[in-house]
Scaffold this motif. Structure first.
Motif, PDB file in Angstrom:
ATOM      1  N   ARG A  12     -11.521  28.726  32.392  1.00 30.14           N
ATOM      2  CA  ARG A  12     -10.813  27.871  33.352  1.00 30.14           C
ATOM      3  C   ARG A  12      -9.535  27.354  32.692  1.00 30.14           C
ATOM      4  NH1 ARG A  12     -15.048  23.451  35.011  1.00 30.14           N
ATOM      5  NH2 ARG A  12     -15.512  23.536  32.771  1.00 30.14           N
ATOM      6  N   ILE A  13      -8.504  27.175  33.491  1.00 32.73           N
ATOM      7  CA  ILE A  13      -7.198  26.781  32.979  1.00 32.73           C
ATOM      8  C   ILE A  13      -6.850  25.401  33.522  1.00 32.73           C
ATOM      9  CG2 ILE A  13      -4.743  27.359  32.858  1.00 32.73           C
ATOM     10  CD1 ILE A  13      -6.534  29.357  31.401  1.00 32.73           C
ATOM     11  N   THR A  37      -8.137  27.031  38.315  1.00 30.64           N
ATOM     12  CA  THR A  37      -6.947  26.410  37.754  1.00 30.64           C
ATOM     13  C   THR A  37      -6.881  24.974  38.258  1.00 30.64           C
ATOM     14  OG1 THR A  37      -5.755  28.522  37.725  1.00 30.64           O
ATOM     15  CG2 THR A  37      -4.445  26.506  37.541  1.00 30.64           C
ATOM     16  N   PHE A  38      -6.679  24.030  37.321  1.00 29.38           N
ATOM     17  CA  PHE A  38      -6.607  22.613  37.669  1.00 29.38           C
ATOM     18  C   PHE A  38      -5.248  22.056  37.248  1.00 29.38           C
ATOM     19  CE2 PHE A  38     -11.013  23.619  36.561  1.00 29.38           C
ATOM     20  CZ  PHE A  38     -11.693  23.197  37.694  1.00 29.38           C
ATOM     21  N   VAL A  52      -4.677  25.864  43.308  1.00 27.58           N
ATOM     22  CA  VAL A  52      -4.794  24.890  42.219  1.00 27.58           C
ATOM     23  C   VAL A  52      -5.606  23.689  42.700  1.00 27.58           C
ATOM     24  CG1 VAL A  52      -3.524  23.401  40.631  1.00 27.58           C
ATOM     25  CG2 VAL A  52      -2.588  25.641  41.273  1.00 27.58           C
ATOM     26  N   ALA A  53      -6.635  23.339  41.946  1.00 24.44           N
ATOM     27  CA  ALA A  53      -7.494  22.198  42.286  1.00 24.44           C
ATOM     28  C   ALA A  53      -7.026  20.962  41.529  1.00 24.44           C
ATOM     29  CB  ALA A  53      -8.941  22.517  41.926  1.00 24.44           C
ATOM     30  N   ILE A  54      -7.376  19.793  42.054  1.00 23.43           N
ATOM     31  CA  ILE A  54      -7.003  18.531  41.426  1.00 23.43           C
ATOM     32  C   ILE A  54      -7.695  18.396  40.076  1.00 23.43           C
ATOM     33  CG2 ILE A  54      -8.812  17.239  42.610  1.00 23.43           C
ATOM     34  CD1 ILE A  54      -5.295  15.920  41.787  1.00 23.43           C
ATOM     35  N   ILE A  71      -9.037  26.090  28.737  1.00 32.02           N
ATOM     36  CA  ILE A  71      -7.845  26.016  27.902  1.00 32.02           C
ATOM     37  C   ILE A  71      -6.902  25.022  28.556  1.00 32.02           C
ATOM     38  CG2 ILE A  71      -5.832  27.221  26.964  1.00 32.02           C
ATOM     39  CD1 ILE A  71      -7.493  29.770  26.952  1.00 32.02           C
ATOM     40  N   ILE A  72      -6.446  24.030  27.791  1.00 30.03           N
ATOM     41  CA  ILE A  72      -5.486  23.058  28.319  1.00 30.03           C
ATOM     42  C   ILE A  72      -4.100  23.693  28.216  1.00 30.03           C
ATOM     43  CG2 ILE A  72      -4.543  20.738  28.129  1.00 30.03           C
ATOM     44  CD1 ILE A  72      -7.146  19.903  26.748  1.00 30.03           C
TER      45      ILE A  72
END
Length: 215
Positions: A12-13, A37-38, A52-54, A71-72
């Protein structure tokens, strides 16, 4: 007995700006599936970002901390550090296949190493670090958590870079120099001597032009 989910080759990103797209490309080349993706501001993301999710900043209790590793993907060092404090996730690394990395080096969780980067023997790189495109990190370096070594920067042997410091594009750091924490080394700077914490250094030879205030 409850089965533990298998997240092999899934990631997840966290972050949906331009930097995240470089990381996504690395992970896809490496055979990973991008599950989610957040972003903390999904309405302001890169034009190529989709679905893109919150993020967790305004949604900490409902954020899915458990799941595939994260991964941030945020370029600003202080923001990566802050996000890592409120996430309770496992982390993955992103290492481009063209990077040359000594087997005696150590790379911390969440760190990304982009195309053409070189990491030489006995170097220790911390957590959530960016080793950017074509950067050269020579032997026996120590790179602190949340640091960023920019494209084409060259660190000679026995260099130390402190937590959160940013070494700009095309910088050269001579052997045995110690750069403190949360420093900014301007693009193209030649660093010939130690740099204190929170300093901004520019030029050839590098000179301190500012010491940042800090808590």
């Amino acid at each position: 007995m409850k089965k533990t989910p298998n997240y092999k080759n899934q990631v997840r990103i966290y972050g949906a700006g331009g930097h995240s797209h470089v990381i996504k490309e690395v992970m896809r080349i490496n055979g990973y599936e991008i599950l989610d993706t957040f972003d903390d501001k999904p309405e302001q993301v890169h034009h190529a970002s989709k679905n893109v999710a919150i993020g967790a900043r305004e949604n900490i209790l409902n954020f899915p901390h458990e799941g595939a590793p994260v991964i941030i993907a945020v370029g600003k060092n202080s923001e990566r550090a802050e996000i890592s404090e409120f996430l309770n996730c496992n982390y993955e690394k992103a290492i481009h296949q063209s990077a040359i990395i000594s087997p005696t080096s150590k790379i911390g969780e969440g760190t990304v190493v982009f195309a053409g980067a070189i990491i030489q023997p006995n170097t220790v790189i911390g957590k959530h670090v960016i080793i950017n495109t074509g950067a050269s990190v020579d032997h026996d370096n120590i790179i602190g958590d949340f640091a960023h070594i920019s494209p084409k920067a060259a660190l000679c042997g026995h260099v130390e870079v402190g937590e959160g410091s940013h070494v700009g594009v095309g910088c050269v750091v001579i052997p045995k120099v110690k750069i403190g924490k949360w420093c900014t080394i301007g693009a193209g700077t030649i660093v010939l001597k130690d740099v204190p914490d929170y300093a901004t250094v520019v030029g050839n030879p590098g000179k301190i032009i500012k010491i940042k205030k800090h808590d």
